[in-house]
Design a protein around this motif. Sequence first.
Motif: not given
Length: 447
Positions: A408-428
């Motif tokens: 639960v902890a690993a998945g939640a932290i990964a979801a928060v971090a990946l969402t921030a990274v992909f929306r900041a650096l990923g394709p528009a």
Amino acid sequence: MTSTAAPSGATVAPVDERLPLQRLVPLACQHLLAGVAAPVSSVILIGTTLKLSTGQTASLLSATLVLCGIGALLQSLGVRVLRVGARLPFLMLPGGAAVAIFLQIAREYGPATASGSVLVSAAFLLCVLPFYGRLVRLFPPLVMGTTVVLIGINMIKVTAPMVASGPGLGFATLGVIAFFFLVLRGVWRQMAVLLGLACGTLIAVLTGTELQVAHGGTFALPDLFPYGAPHFDLLAAIPLLVFALASLAEATGQTVLNSEAVGRAPDPGRDVPRIARADALVSLGSGIFGTSLMVTSAENIGIVQLTRVRSRFVTAAAGVLLIVCGLLTPLTRLLAAIPEPVVGAAGLVIYAVIAVMGFGMLSRTDLSHGTDSVVIALALVIGMLPIVAPEMYADLPSWARTLFGSGVAAGAIAAVALTAVFRALGPAVTAPGAPDDPGAPPSDASR
């Protein structure tokens, strides 16, 4: 309903209407029936999973019902000088996801650490409320849905052995619960799990199972620190800290829903911090009495809409009834004696429903452009690995095992971090059907 007039001649809003006792008590009982299933099933599940005695489970149930009652009073009546409580017809209950995380921490690190994690999370929630507007953006449906799915799956794995201890009785209870969900309606349908627990226990008695009911007086106060002095471990508390933050997003939706139901203009900026402050204060009591985080619930709003009675004094009266039920120890001792396979069957239903709620949250995410679907997939992989292959992190340092070994902890932290990274650096990401979306049909521009 016609509003009554205040002594000054001003019109009383429906949410502030005071009802005569002969109307107030039956209406409060309806809210009690809608809310009592969650604390009863959750505490019995905690007691069975942690192998508590029937006396300990009864004390825990007593504490939980009293805390639920206090929470309902705080949210319904409010304490203006402390800015606590939204003064809306809310109940406060142990959230299913919060109970699942509490049990996960208790099984991995001990119940004293789980109690310490509840205290840390409640204090943390109080500290971050000034930053509510910024924090709630970290938990879109993508993050919350992924986390809730992992919670449900993780706890199904924990609960299944309880059914295996008596599969015939467990599956009979599952069938009864499914039957009640099929035939019941309204407030009674909300009690399907509780009624299933009662019928499963009756089947157990009829088939020769002897119930182990603890002895004691008629009234008793619950035990303080039932697992000993709380143990504080910040890494172990991460799943509950994430849940506490995510509860702000959930409270936002519930505030809008409840405000609209009672005819009051929604004001999340004002009401959500007051709701969360009450949640945190009652959850401090939860840590002291050995149960999980408390969260304000909107599941009784259906009764408000059904009866057309919007008064917050009805849920305040339901809070008083919850406190009385918690102090009646013969009732809590009887409920604490429910057999393990029956409790396990109810737990499977509860946690499976939690997982389905997570999928429902994910369905509100637009997966057509692919970025969010990749984030969900990666977060689920990171969260599922400790569940399906717990030995994978055995050679890591203890702090890393604590962080990554909890799905639960690993998945939640990964979801928060990946969402921030992909929306900041990923394709528009463009809206489907926009002119620069080459894959969209021309006629789909308004979708």
